[in-house]
Design a protein around this motif. Structure first.
Motif, PDB file in Angstrom:
ATOM      1  N   GLU A 376      75.446  64.001   9.962  1.00 44.65           N
ATOM      2  CA  GLU A 376      76.919  63.712   9.966  1.00 44.65           C
ATOM      3  C   GLU A 376      77.764  65.198  10.329  1.00 44.65           C
ATOM      4  OE1 GLU A 376      78.830  61.181   7.194  1.00 44.65           O
ATOM      5  OE2 GLU A 376      77.535  59.852   7.857  1.00 44.65           O
ATOM      6  N   ALA A 377      78.769  65.033  11.032  1.00 34.78           N
ATOM      7  CA  ALA A 377      79.334  66.378  11.329  1.00 34.78           C
ATOM      8  C   ALA A 377      81.129  65.896  11.699  1.00 34.78           C
ATOM      9  CB  ALA A 377      79.044  66.919  12.423  1.00 34.78           C
ATOM     10  N   GLY A 378      81.753  66.752  11.363  1.00 35.93           N
ATOM     11  CA  GLY A 378      83.249  66.714  11.605  1.00 35.93           C
ATOM     12  C   GLY A 378      83.997  67.730  12.446  1.00 35.93           C
ATOM     13  N   CYS A 379      84.279  68.763  11.955  1.00 34.36           N
ATOM     14  CA  CYS A 379      84.969  69.634  12.538  1.00 34.36           C
ATOM     15  C   CYS A 379      84.127  70.814  13.378  1.00 34.36           C
ATOM     16  CB  CYS A 379      85.546  70.843  11.535  1.00 34.36           C
ATOM     17  SG  CYS A 379      84.629  71.779  10.456  1.00 34.36           S
ATOM     18  N   ARG A 380      82.706  70.987  13.098  1.00 35.53           N
ATOM     19  CA  ARG A 380      81.674  71.677  13.578  1.00 35.53           C
ATOM     20  C   ARG A 380      81.960  73.157  13.561  1.00 35.53           C
ATOM     21  NH1 ARG A 380      78.828  67.855  16.756  1.00 35.53           N
ATOM     22  NH2 ARG A 380      77.539  69.471  17.449  1.00 35.53           N
ATOM     23  N   ALA A 381      82.878  73.509  12.684  1.00 42.41           N
ATOM     24  CA  ALA A 381      83.458  74.652  12.435  1.00 42.41           C
ATOM     25  C   ALA A 381      83.314  75.475  10.952  1.00 42.41           C
ATOM     26  CB  ALA A 381      84.711  75.044  12.880  1.00 42.41           C
ATOM     27  N   GLY A 382      82.727  74.730  10.173  1.00 40.85           N
ATOM     28  CA  GLY A 382      82.424  75.114   8.703  1.00 40.85           C
ATOM     29  C   GLY A 382      83.769  75.016   7.820  1.00 40.85           C
ATOM     30  N   ASN A 383      84.632  74.057   8.450  1.00 42.38           N
ATOM     31  CA  ASN A 383      85.754  73.622   7.678  1.00 42.38           C
ATOM     32  C   ASN A 383      85.766  72.437   6.748  1.00 42.38           C
ATOM     33  OD1 ASN A 383      87.383  75.874   8.815  1.00 42.38           O
ATOM     34  ND2 ASN A 383      87.454  74.765  10.516  1.00 42.38           N
ATOM     35  N   CYS A 384      85.243  71.373   7.085  1.00 39.05           N
ATOM     36  CA  CYS A 384      85.430  70.074   6.419  1.00 39.05           C
ATOM     37  C   CYS A 384      84.316  69.835   5.645  1.00 39.05           C
ATOM     38  CB  CYS A 384      85.356  69.048   7.467  1.00 39.05           C
ATOM     39  SG  CYS A 384      84.089  68.823   8.495  1.00 39.05           S
ATOM     40  N   GLY A 385      83.211  70.319   5.425  1.00 38.03           N
ATOM     41  CA  GLY A 385      82.256  70.158   4.791  1.00 38.03           C
ATOM     42  C   GLY A 385      81.130  68.906   4.979  1.00 38.03           C
ATOM     43  N   THR A 386      81.711  67.980   6.033  1.00 39.20           N
ATOM     44  CA  THR A 386      80.828  67.137   6.223  1.00 39.20           C
ATOM     45  C   THR A 386      79.378  66.921   6.730  1.00 39.20           C
ATOM     46  OG1 THR A 386      82.839  66.264   7.580  1.00 39.20           O
ATOM     47  CG2 THR A 386      80.752  64.823   7.861  1.00 39.20           C
ATOM     48  N   CYS A 387      79.075  68.082   7.115  1.00 37.59           N
ATOM     49  CA  CYS A 387      77.607  68.291   7.706  1.00 37.59           C
ATOM     50  C   CYS A 387      76.764  69.092   6.401  1.00 37.59           C
ATOM     51  CB  CYS A 387      77.732  69.419   8.617  1.00 37.59           C
ATOM     52  SG  CYS A 387      78.324  70.780   8.254  1.00 37.59           S
ATOM     53  N   ILE A 388      77.272  69.090   5.301  1.00 40.12           N
ATOM     54  CA  ILE A 388      76.538  69.534   4.240  1.00 40.12           C
ATOM     55  C   ILE A 388      75.163  69.019   3.926  1.00 40.12           C
ATOM     56  CG2 ILE A 388      77.403  68.356   2.449  1.00 40.12           C
ATOM     57  CD1 ILE A 388      77.643  71.281   0.954  1.00 40.12           C
ATOM     58  N   CYS A 411      73.338  73.766   2.809  1.00 42.61           N
ATOM     59  CA  CYS A 411      73.863  74.470   3.666  1.00 42.61           C
ATOM     60  C   CYS A 411      74.605  73.806   4.429  1.00 42.61           C
ATOM     61  CB  CYS A 411      72.802  75.047   4.706  1.00 42.61           C
ATOM     62  SG  CYS A 411      72.153  74.032   5.723  1.00 42.61           S
ATOM     63  N   LEU A 412      75.669  74.402   5.392  1.00 42.23           N
ATOM     64  CA  LEU A 412      76.496  73.704   6.412  1.00 42.23           C
ATOM     65  C   LEU A 412      75.977  73.929   7.567  1.00 42.23           C
ATOM     66  CD1 LEU A 412      80.130  75.120   5.050  1.00 42.23           C
ATOM     67  CD2 LEU A 412      79.227  72.775   4.660  1.00 42.23           C
ATOM     68  N   ALA A 413      75.301  72.760   8.007  1.00 43.29           N
ATOM     69  CA  ALA A 413      74.460  72.599   9.081  1.00 43.29           C
ATOM     70  C   ALA A 413      75.141  73.265  10.487  1.00 43.29           C
ATOM     71  CB  ALA A 413      73.875  71.466   9.512  1.00 43.29           C
ATOM     72  N   CYS A 414      76.589  72.882  10.737  1.00 43.50           N
ATOM     73  CA  CYS A 414      77.227  73.044  11.862  1.00 43.50           C
ATOM     74  C   CYS A 414      77.278  74.685  12.048  1.00 43.50           C
ATOM     75  CB  CYS A 414      78.666  72.542  11.685  1.00 43.50           C
ATOM     76  SG  CYS A 414      79.524  73.311  10.723  1.00 43.50           S
ATOM     77  N   CYS A 415      76.863  75.668  11.046  1.00 40.22           N
ATOM     78  CA  CYS A 415      77.151  77.078  11.226  1.00 40.22           C
ATOM     79  C   CYS A 415      76.158  77.703  10.454  1.00 40.22           C
ATOM     80  CB  CYS A 415      78.580  77.462  10.700  1.00 40.22           C
ATOM     81  SG  CYS A 415      79.042  76.897   8.918  1.00 40.22           S
TER      82      CYS A 415
END
Ligand SMILES: Cc1cc2nc3c(=O)[nH]c(=O)nc-3n(C[C@H](O)[C@H](O)[C@H](O)COP(=O)(O)OP(=O)(O)OC[C@H]3O[C@@H](n4cnc5c(N)ncnc54)[C@H](O)[C@@H]3O)c2cc1C
Ligand code: FES
Length: 426
Positions: A376-388, A411-415
């Motif tokens: 799962e991903a949202g902002c892809r910039a460490g902001n939204c927490g979706t990719c935790i 971890c936040l996988a997007c960053c």
């Protein structure tokens, strides 16, 4: 910084300022230096302003702590305003009618949108585009144009298109509390240069509105870059601010003016916002620079400002997507990590796949997606927490300072990049 710590610091700073002032007066008296009534008055008024600023900061911190919320809160769309340039503003009030926490200008809201035809919610961030007000928030959303190589079938995953086409007055949206590290501390009075490109005007407009609503007297430069008059939003609002506040110098740049766009009337400069223009207009480079806009503009501003001798710590920016700029110190760090981590094995436990980290992917999320592993991903910039993502074994590090919290063991996988062999719950 923890709110309590901020309050303690603010209280400490007030006592410190008073103590310093008393000490200066005592020393002057001891050394027979006369204090003219005018100097004393000026010093007193500066001190009063500083104390007011710090008290205000403390009050806002307390209210933030008192009224903030965790998780999703229901908000009602109270009003929509078509701003032009494919941008629509939405005014939102909490459905529970409880007061809102004040936010720091520049921060954003995170939305959890259940779009029809999409199996999982779409999470997206939108910057707050006005000064903080007690009973409502405002966001301003640009309709995302379809990518050239994708069919319109995918539009159902586009939150901006959904908001434009479907979000009506009275609708309820799920929203996370304001967050983000890109903000202006309204209690500071240093001269600032605010720069917005296209819809990237939103966070810097919030900063401008906040400073001017507080009747701040500091020197403010506001640069707004768009292609032409059709994309120029909030024209009347910006004009009014410029007339009412001589300390705020507003400069609008059109990179591709159309017939009917008149230089001197609708815009002040033909061409893009850039450091050459700052060199012409600003008396020096001694400002804090805050900007948001399309990646090429941000990259050229960052590099140009460094070239001009602006210290890295006085340059602040936010991207509306994956980080496109690596700070000077960061590039080195990331390169070192990538070099060191090549060859690590990344195991995706739920998907039963093991991959080798070759240092080419920007993040664990990129690696997973490139290999067909759903995450799962949202902002892809460490902001939204979706990719935790839970880490079952091994270690990783964030390549930026994320706004979303990641508890130990996640971890936040997007960053994130690995710093050892890694097993992820994905
Ligand atoms: C901190 C932060 C603050 C932000 N603030 C703002 C802000 O103030 N204002 C703002 O406008 N944005 C802002 N953004 C960007 C915003 O979060 C979204 O990324 C942006 O709105 C695009 O999201 P989307 O879902 O519409 O499209 P995407 O996420 O780009 O697309 C989703 C899917 O839909 C497809 N798609 C998109 N549009 C179309 C279309 N027209 N036809 C067919 N398919 C389509 C895409 O190909 C993709 O598959 C911010 C982002 C961040 C990280
Ligand atoms: S996708 Fe938003 S924090 Fe990673």
């Amino acid at each position: 910084m923890e709110p309590n710590m901020m309050i303690n610091l603010a209280a400490g700073a007030i006592f410190g300022a008073i103590a310093a002032y008393v000490l200066v007066l005592a020393l002057r008296e001891a050394h027979g230096v006369s204090v003219t009534a005018r100097t004393a008055e000026l010093e007193q008024s500066l001190l009063n302003r500083r104390i007011d600023d710090l008290l205000e900061r403390g009050r806002l911190e307390r209210e933030r702590e008192q009224f903030s919320w965790s998780g999703w809160r229901k908000f009602e769309v109270m009003e929509r305003v078509e701003e032009g340039g494919d941008i629509c503003s939405f005014y939102l009030s909490p459905h529970d009618k409880r007061p809102l926490p004040p936010y720091l200008p520049g921060q954003f809201l995170t939305f959890n949108l259940k779009l029809p035809g999409s199996s999982s919610p779409v999470v997206r961030c939108y910057s707050l585009s006005d000064a903080p007000h007690q009973e409502k928030y405002r966001i301003s959303v640009k309709r995302q144009a379809p990518p050239r190589d994708e069919s319109r079938a995918d539009i159902r995953k586009s939150s901006s298109n959904w908001l434009h086409d479907n979000a009506r007055v009275g609708d309820i949206l799920d929203v996370k509390a304001p967050a983000g590290h890109f903000y202006l501390d309204p209690a500071q009075r240093k001269p600032v240069v605010l720069i917005g490109g296209g819809v990237g005007i939103t966070p810097v407009l919030s900063m401008l509105n906040t400073l001017l609503e507080r009747n701040s007297e500091q020197e403010i430069w506001f640069f707004y870059g768009v292609r032409c008059g059709r994309e120029h939003i909030m024209k009347d609002h910006l004009k009014r601010l410029a007339l009412q506040h001589p300390n705020a110098r507003l400069r609008v740049c059109y990179s591709d003016p159309e017939d009917g766009d008149i230089e001197g009337e609708h815009f002040q400069h033909g061409g893009r916002v850039g450091v050459d223009l700052f060199r012409d207009l600003l008396p020096s480079n001694n400002y804090d620079f805050l900007f948001c806009g399309p990646p090429p503009m941000m990259k050229s501003l960052y590099e140009g400002l460094l070239d001009w001798g602006v210290p890295d710590e006085r340059i602040h920016f936010e991207a509306f997507g994956p980080a496109s700029i690596k700070r000077i110190g960061q590039t080195k760090q990331v390169d070192e990590v990538n070099e060191a981590t090549e060859g690590f094995t990344i195991t995706f436990a739920r998907s039963d796949k093991a991959l080798t980290w070759d240092g080419k992917a920007d993040s664990l999320l990129d690696l997973a997606e490139a290999n067909g592993i759903p995450m799962e991903a949202g902002c892809r910039a460490g902001n939204c927490g979706t990719c935790i993502t839970a880490i079952k074994a091994g270690t990783s590090r964030h390549t930026i300072i994320p706004s979303a919290a990641a508890e130990p063991g996640t971890c936040l996988a997007c960053c994130s990049v690995p710093t050892s062999d890694l097993t992820l719950e994905a």
